[in-house]
Each structure stands twice: as C-alpha cells, then as structure tokens.
Design a protein around this motif. Structure first.
Motif, PDB file in Angstrom:
ATOM      1  N   UNK A  86       0.833  -1.204   0.000  1.00  0.00           N
ATOM      2  CA  UNK A  86       0.000   0.000   0.000  1.00  0.00           C
ATOM      3  C   UNK A  86       0.868   1.255   0.000  1.00  0.00           C
ATOM      4  N   UNK A  87       1.950   1.258   0.758  1.00  0.00           N
ATOM      5  CA  UNK A  87       2.828   2.427   0.843  1.00  0.00           C
ATOM      6  C   UNK A  87       3.362   2.804  -0.538  1.00  0.00           C
ATOM      7  N   UNK A  88       3.898   1.827  -1.267  1.00  0.00           N
ATOM      8  CA  UNK A  88       4.430   2.112  -2.604  1.00  0.00           C
ATOM      9  C   UNK A  88       3.318   2.504  -3.570  1.00  0.00           C
ATOM     10  N   UNK A  89       2.196   1.803  -3.512  1.00  0.00           N
ATOM     11  CA  UNK A  89       1.108   2.106  -4.431  1.00  0.00           C
ATOM     12  C   UNK A  89       0.564   3.513  -4.185  1.00  0.00           C
ATOM     13  N   UNK A  90       0.455   3.907  -2.922  1.00  0.00           N
ATOM     14  CA  UNK A  90      -0.140   5.189  -2.568  1.00  0.00           C
ATOM     15  C   UNK A  90       0.795   6.354  -2.824  1.00  0.00           C
TER      16      UNK A  90
END
Length: 412
Positions: A56-60
């Motif tokens: 989620x961190x990378x995607x966001x």
C-alpha cells in the motif's frame, strides 16, 4: 519520515527495491493463510497485513501520486492497509487487523506482484522527489520486516503448542566474556544524521551536545547475568524500580523477560522453545526492566547522545543482523550493532530545530514524540544495512516483544 534525494543512480535503487521486496516474500514463504492472519495483541500486526501495508505504501505514495495513468489494484484495500496516516483518511482499527481474513494471502501476493511490476516500469521516468519516496519505501519495508518477525514470534508464542517458524542452530554453550568498560567521548560532540544520504526526519538536524565523563560496557547484558538478577530478587525489590515500572511489574505479574520459563531456564524462539544460552544477550525486556537491572548492577542506561557518540566510528553493517539466511536469535559476542536493540535513558523527543517531513509521510515520526523511549543499534531481526549510529528506534517503556536488550553505562 523523510530522506534527502537518493545519492545513487536509479539502477542501484531498483536493485535495492527488488532485493527488499523479495526478502519480505521469502520471510512469508513458510506461512499458511491461517498463520498470516494471526494478531496476538493490538500493538502487533498479522504477517499478511505487513505484506499488504508495505505494498500500500508504494502504491499510494509513489504510483498513485507520481506514475501517470496508474490505477489502484483494488480501491477498497487502502481502508484495510493504511496504518495511521490521517492524511489518507479512514482506516480499520488497529486492534481489528487480525479479522481481515479477505483478501487472502495469495491475493495479497498477487497485489505485491502487480505493484512491483508497475514500480519497475515507472522507475526510469520518476522525478527526484518520487525516487526519494521509493528510497523511503525501501527503508519503511525494512522496518516492517523486523516487525513481521517479532509479531510472528508473539503470535506463535500464544499457541499452547509453541510451533516453530524455522530452524535455529543449537545454543553456543560458550562462557560469557567478562564485562569491561570503555571510555566514552567527553566535551562537545555532534549528534544526528549529517546532510546527504538517507535518514528519517527525526534523525535531523545535526546538533551539538556536551557530554560528561562516562563509560559504556563493551557488550550487552547476558542471559546468565539476568538469571543472577532474578535470583537476587530483582523483580521483588521495589527500590530498584521506577514508580511506573514497579506498578507495571505488580499489575502484570512480571517475573522474567518475555517468553522465559525460569523453572526450566528456557525461552520461546522462532525455532520453538529451547534452553537459554547463558552467554547470549538478554532480549525481550522492557525499558522498566532494563532500568531496574542497571540500578541493581550499580550502573545506569546510556543516554541517547552517549550511545550515538560511542557508536559513531563503528560500522553499522557489522554484527549479527538479519540476512537472507541466518539465525534470528541473539548470539554471544558481536558488535555494538546487532543482536539486540539497546534501551537508552532518553525520551524520544525532537532534535533542536526538528521539522517533520512535508506531506502525509511527515506523520511517521513526529506525532509519536510523547511517552516513548529511544533504542539504539540494531537487532538480529534488523535487515543488514538498515541502521546507523543516528538511527532512532522508539517504543513505550513497557514494550518488550521486540529484540530489546541492555547495554550498561556509568559515570566516571
């Protein structure tokens, strides 16, 4: 949570990203879907949640905000896998992460693959700001690799069968080295991360501090020494404890480090229950316990500045830390980095002139500068190369499910 712009070419960044993402998957390889859903207590998270949150961190923060045309893998999942970023909106309660049986472990792995492929495609065209966020995401995932292991250890310890996550070598049966004292630096010293290269925002700015005459132990406190503390009534002697610590000992009926059984001198580990290695560093002790032991030993805990100054010339990549293959268990000997994090006597407060990082990622450190104590160094579960002398780990004083230990200091 902030960094300077990456001081290395994108190709190197891509290699580090791939290696970090692969290690997380390797750590999860032995787990069943049921294993990956376990949440032993509210401050720990399920293994599957760690796999998902780091994705989620990378995607966001990278793909959504800096890769034109990228679409979220599933628009419902940010609610499940945001941690505590208020700027990203509503999210599931932390204590309820263990109830997220869907998406499945395999679906989370598929999401990781999708995001990894998108990152690989996007990297060559990313701006310097976005590349700095990729670097930040690597460091963030390395933190979660350690949490993955310590949270899993807590989850397996809660099972009466005490299952093993993997194998570990037998105890060393080595005799402990006699404890010796090393003189620390005196006078005005500089503390904090220098400019250039990665550092979290709480490690900056660099500043000057005056240190008095002091000494620091050359090695951490061992299991054998902790057994002596117990035998001498350490957990029953109120005068050794801070007031909050004594109340905690009484309320929680604490008699030994977490995972120990005193009657059989054993501890639960990632390889199941095994005999204590008397020469190995004691682990899974709270700040309250560390402070009481130091007082019993006629010493004290080092301040954050004393510890950092002491470690400034050491190589942070040495010592017993997490590698792709290696025992996740404190070992005898070692260096100032590795085996166990060292509790200090310092509260987690801002350096003079501190400013949190801009944007939502600035929520990572600054808002936790209340009621936390600083730990320094690295542990056997810290990915090698992640830490440095200026690194500031922090937990509440009663926390002990991490590989937290004790290195003594004293005035001279």
């Amino acid at each position: 949570m902030a960094s300077a712009a990456p001081a290395f070419p994108p190709d190197d960044l891509a290699a580090r990203l791939a290696a970090t993402r692969a290690l997380t998957l390797e750590l999860a390889r032995p787990l069943s879907d049921a294993d990956a859903c376990l949440q032993p207590f509210p401050d720990a998270s399920p293994a599957k949640w760690h796999l998902a949150h780091t994705t989620w961190f990378f995607e966001t923060f990278v793909l959504r905000d800096h890769a034109p045309g990228y679409r979220l893998f599933d628009e419902r999942w940010p609610f499940l896998f945001n941690s505590y970023y208020e700027g990203e909106g509503a999210r599931i309660e932390r204590a309820r992460r263990g109830l997220v049986s869907r998406p499945s472990l395999e679906e989370v792995r598929a999401w990781r693959g999708h995001v990894d492929a998108a990152l690989e495609q996007a990297l060559p065209g990313l701006s310097g700001e976005a590349l700095a966020l990729v670097d930040l995401g690597i460091q963030h995932e390395q933190q979660h690799q350690e949490l993955f292991l310590t949270d899993l250890l807590a989850a397996f310890a809660a099972n009466p069968l005490e299952p093993a996550y993997g194998d570990l070598p037998p105890a060393s049966r080595r005799a402990s080295e006699p404890l010796t004292w090393l003189r620390g630096r005196e006078g005005i010293v500089e503390i904090g991360a220098a400019e250039g290269g990665f550092a979290f925002d709480c490690e900056r700015p660099r500043y000057r501090v005056l240190l008095g005459a002091h000494e620091i132990a050359h090695r951490p406190v061992t299991n054998g020494e902790w057994l002596q503390f117990i035998a001498d009534g350490g957990y029953r002697t109120a005068s050794l404890w801070l007031s909050d610590g004594w109340a905690w000992v009484q309320a929680e009926r604490v008699e030994a480090p977490l995972y120990w059984r005193i009657e059989e001198e054993s501890a639960f580990t990632l390889a199941g229950r095994r005999p204590l290695d008397h020469a190995a560093p004691v682990a899974h002790v709270s700040h309250y316990e560390a402070d009481a032991f130091a007082r019993w030993a006629g010493a004290r805990l080092p301040t954050e500045c004393e510890w950092e100054s002491f470690a400034a010339c050491a190589d942070p990549s040495t010592g017993h830390q997490l590698d792709a293959a290696g025992p996740v268990l404190p070992q005898p000997g070692g260096s100032i980095f590795g085996d166990v994090w060292n509790w200090t006597g310092s509260a987690f407060l801002p350096h003079p002139g501190f400013h949190p990082a801009k944007g939502t990622v600035g929520e990572y450190n600054g808002k936790f500068m209340s009621g936390q104590m600083v730990l320094k160094g690295a542990s056997c579960a810290t990915p090698r190369g992640h830490s440095r002398a200026s690194y500031r780990n922090f937990f509440q004083p009663a926390a002990r499910w991490q590989f937290t230990g004790v290195r003594l200091a004293r005035d001279c």
